[in-house]
Motif scaffolding. Structure first.
Motif, PDB file in Angstrom:
ATOM      1  N   ALA A  36       0.847  -1.187   0.000  1.00  0.00           N
ATOM      2  CA  ALA A  36       0.000   0.000   0.000  1.00  0.00           C
ATOM      3  C   ALA A  36       0.881   1.235   0.000  1.00  0.00           C
ATOM      4  O   ALA A  36       1.938   1.256   0.641  1.00  0.00           O
ATOM      5  CB  ALA A  36      -0.912   0.004   1.226  1.00  0.00           C
ATOM      6  N   ASN A  37       0.444   2.220  -0.710  1.00  0.00           N
ATOM      7  CA  ASN A  37       1.133   3.509  -0.752  1.00  0.00           C
ATOM      8  C   ASN A  37       0.197   4.570  -0.219  1.00  0.00           C
ATOM      9  O   ASN A  37      -1.001   4.356  -0.123  1.00  0.00           O
ATOM     10  CB  ASN A  37       1.535   3.858  -2.194  1.00  0.00           C
ATOM     11  CG  ASN A  37       2.572   2.904  -2.738  1.00  0.00           C
ATOM     12  OD1 ASN A  37       3.535   2.597  -2.058  1.00  0.00           O
ATOM     13  ND2 ASN A  37       2.364   2.442  -3.953  1.00  0.00           N
ATOM     14  N   GLY A  38       0.761   5.727   0.086  1.00  0.00           N
ATOM     15  CA  GLY A  38      -0.055   6.844   0.541  1.00  0.00           C
ATOM     16  C   GLY A  38       0.362   7.316   1.906  1.00  0.00           C
ATOM     17  O   GLY A  38       1.411   6.945   2.436  1.00  0.00           O
ATOM     18  N   SER A  39      -0.486   8.136   2.479  1.00  0.00           N
ATOM     19  CA  SER A  39      -0.232   8.685   3.810  1.00  0.00           C
ATOM     20  C   SER A  39      -0.392   7.579   4.847  1.00  0.00           C
ATOM     21  O   SER A  39      -1.006   6.542   4.579  1.00  0.00           O
ATOM     22  CB  SER A  39      -1.233   9.809   4.096  1.00  0.00           C
ATOM     23  OG  SER A  39      -2.539   9.256   4.262  1.00  0.00           O
ATOM     24  N   PRO A  40       0.113   7.802   6.063  1.00  0.00           N
ATOM     25  CA  PRO A  40      -0.108   6.813   7.126  1.00  0.00           C
ATOM     26  C   PRO A  40      -1.591   6.498   7.336  1.00  0.00           C
ATOM     27  O   PRO A  40      -1.955   5.343   7.565  1.00  0.00           O
ATOM     28  CB  PRO A  40       0.525   7.467   8.361  1.00  0.00           C
ATOM     29  CG  PRO A  40       1.637   8.291   7.786  1.00  0.00           C
ATOM     30  CD  PRO A  40       1.054   8.849   6.502  1.00  0.00           C
ATOM     31  N   GLN A  41      -2.474   7.496   7.232  1.00  0.00           N
ATOM     32  CA  GLN A  41      -3.906   7.241   7.404  1.00  0.00           C
ATOM     33  C   GLN A  41      -4.439   6.381   6.256  1.00  0.00           C
ATOM     34  O   GLN A  41      -5.243   5.471   6.478  1.00  0.00           O
ATOM     35  CB  GLN A  41      -4.704   8.540   7.491  1.00  0.00           C
ATOM     36  CG  GLN A  41      -6.184   8.269   7.738  1.00  0.00           C
ATOM     37  CD  GLN A  41      -6.990   9.517   8.007  1.00  0.00           C
ATOM     38  OE1 GLN A  41      -6.458  10.527   8.443  1.00  0.00           O
ATOM     39  NE2 GLN A  41      -8.281   9.452   7.753  1.00  0.00           N
ATOM     40  N   GLU A  42      -3.992   6.616   5.036  1.00  0.00           N
ATOM     41  CA  GLU A  42      -4.442   5.807   3.897  1.00  0.00           C
ATOM     42  C   GLU A  42      -3.962   4.363   4.036  1.00  0.00           C
ATOM     43  O   GLU A  42      -4.690   3.422   3.734  1.00  0.00           O
ATOM     44  CB  GLU A  42      -3.949   6.411   2.578  1.00  0.00           C
ATOM     45  CG  GLU A  42      -4.640   7.709   2.229  1.00  0.00           C
ATOM     46  CD  GLU A  42      -3.980   8.472   1.082  1.00  0.00           C
ATOM     47  OE1 GLU A  42      -4.709   9.156   0.354  1.00  0.00           O
ATOM     48  OE2 GLU A  42      -2.737   8.383   0.934  1.00  0.00           O
ATOM     49  N   ILE A  43      -2.754   4.193   4.548  1.00  0.00           N
ATOM     50  CA  ILE A  43      -2.234   2.844   4.768  1.00  0.00           C
ATOM     51  C   ILE A  43      -3.017   2.161   5.896  1.00  0.00           C
ATOM     52  O   ILE A  43      -3.351   0.980   5.800  1.00  0.00           O
ATOM     53  CB  ILE A  43      -0.720   2.890   5.055  1.00  0.00           C
ATOM     54  CG1 ILE A  43       0.012   3.323   3.772  1.00  0.00           C
ATOM     55  CG2 ILE A  43      -0.208   1.544   5.562  1.00  0.00           C
ATOM     56  CD1 ILE A  43       1.468   3.664   3.961  1.00  0.00           C
ATOM     57  N   ALA A  44      -3.338   2.905   6.955  1.00  0.00           N
ATOM     58  CA  ALA A  44      -4.139   2.343   8.052  1.00  0.00           C
ATOM     59  C   ALA A  44      -5.509   1.897   7.541  1.00  0.00           C
ATOM     60  O   ALA A  44      -6.009   0.839   7.930  1.00  0.00           O
ATOM     61  CB  ALA A  44      -4.283   3.366   9.175  1.00  0.00           C
ATOM     62  N   GLN A  45      -6.106   2.684   6.657  1.00  0.00           N
ATOM     63  CA  GLN A  45      -7.402   2.304   6.094  1.00  0.00           C
ATOM     64  C   GLN A  45      -7.263   1.051   5.230  1.00  0.00           C
ATOM     65  O   GLN A  45      -8.086   0.137   5.314  1.00  0.00           O
ATOM     66  CB  GLN A  45      -7.994   3.436   5.264  1.00  0.00           C
ATOM     67  CG  GLN A  45      -9.350   3.067   4.676  1.00  0.00           C
ATOM     68  CD  GLN A  45      -9.967   4.168   3.837  1.00  0.00           C
ATOM     69  OE1 GLN A  45      -9.370   5.213   3.598  1.00  0.00           O
ATOM     70  NE2 GLN A  45     -11.197   3.925   3.399  1.00  0.00           N
ATOM     71  N   ALA A  46      -6.204   0.983   4.418  1.00  0.00           N
ATOM     72  CA  ALA A  46      -5.985  -0.190   3.565  1.00  0.00           C
ATOM     73  C   ALA A  46      -5.775  -1.444   4.410  1.00  0.00           C
ATOM     74  O   ALA A  46      -6.292  -2.520   4.072  1.00  0.00           O
ATOM     75  CB  ALA A  46      -4.786   0.048   2.650  1.00  0.00           C
ATOM     76  N   LEU A  47      -5.060  -1.324   5.510  1.00  0.00           N
ATOM     77  CA  LEU A  47      -4.840  -2.454   6.403  1.00  0.00           C
ATOM     78  C   LEU A  47      -6.149  -2.878   7.064  1.00  0.00           C
ATOM     79  O   LEU A  47      -6.439  -4.080   7.168  1.00  0.00           O
ATOM     80  CB  LEU A  47      -3.805  -2.065   7.469  1.00  0.00           C
ATOM     81  CG  LEU A  47      -3.035  -3.168   8.150  1.00  0.00           C
ATOM     82  CD1 LEU A  47      -2.295  -4.031   7.144  1.00  0.00           C
ATOM     83  CD2 LEU A  47      -2.065  -2.574   9.154  1.00  0.00           C
TER      84      LEU A  47
END
Length: 158
Positions: A36-47
């Protein structure tokens, strides 16, 4: 309902913990938990929305879950709020507690372990996990934050 409960991946502590989960998994296994790429929040959402079950518990003497992604919450039939108040031992029936305790201890020593086993949902449904990975969750300075498990294969047992 409070949006933090509905969307736990938006909470700052969950975003930080998601980063620890990703970094620790890579540290111990040399593999990425999720691409996953992106901001830490985007990665948290992907996880949180990942196509596998991901859980973690803290370092208490009777460890309490501190993370469960959407798949985990669905599997255990619990809300984020209830799941993150539950001792992780409650996911295993008493007959497999000794095996579970040995696995946790071995992982604490080695850093990570592969596992399979039978667990139980909050409503008493039993399921078998196959090809799981359990690992130590560590921080930037190698301080212990608990343990996490991930798996994609599980089936309910009748």
């Amino acid at each position: 309902m409070d949006s933090d409960i509905q969307l736990p991946w938006q909470q700052e502590r969950v975003i930080r913990h998601s980063q620890r989960l990703m970094q620790s998994f890579y540290y111990w296994t040399g593999r990425s938990l999720l691409y996953a790429n992106g901001s830490p929040q985007e990665i948290a959402q992907a996880l949180f929305d990942a196509p596998f079950v991901l859980v973690s518990h803290g370092t208490q003497s009777d460890p309490i879950f501190n993370y469960g992604n959407r798949r985990a919450l669905q599997l255990w039939e619990l809300s984020w709020e209830k799941f993150t108040q539950m001792p992780s031992r409650q996911t295993a029936q008493e007959v497999v507690q000794e095996e579970r305790n040995r696995l946790l201890s071995d992982t604490a020593t080695k850093g990570f372990s592969n596992f399979s086993g039978v667990r139980i949902t909050s409503t008493g449904k039993r399921f078998e996990i196959q090809d799981g990975i359990l690992w130590n969750v560590i921080g930037e300075e190698n301080q212990m934050f608990g343990q996490a498990a991930v798996y994609s294969k599980c089936k309910f047992i009748t």
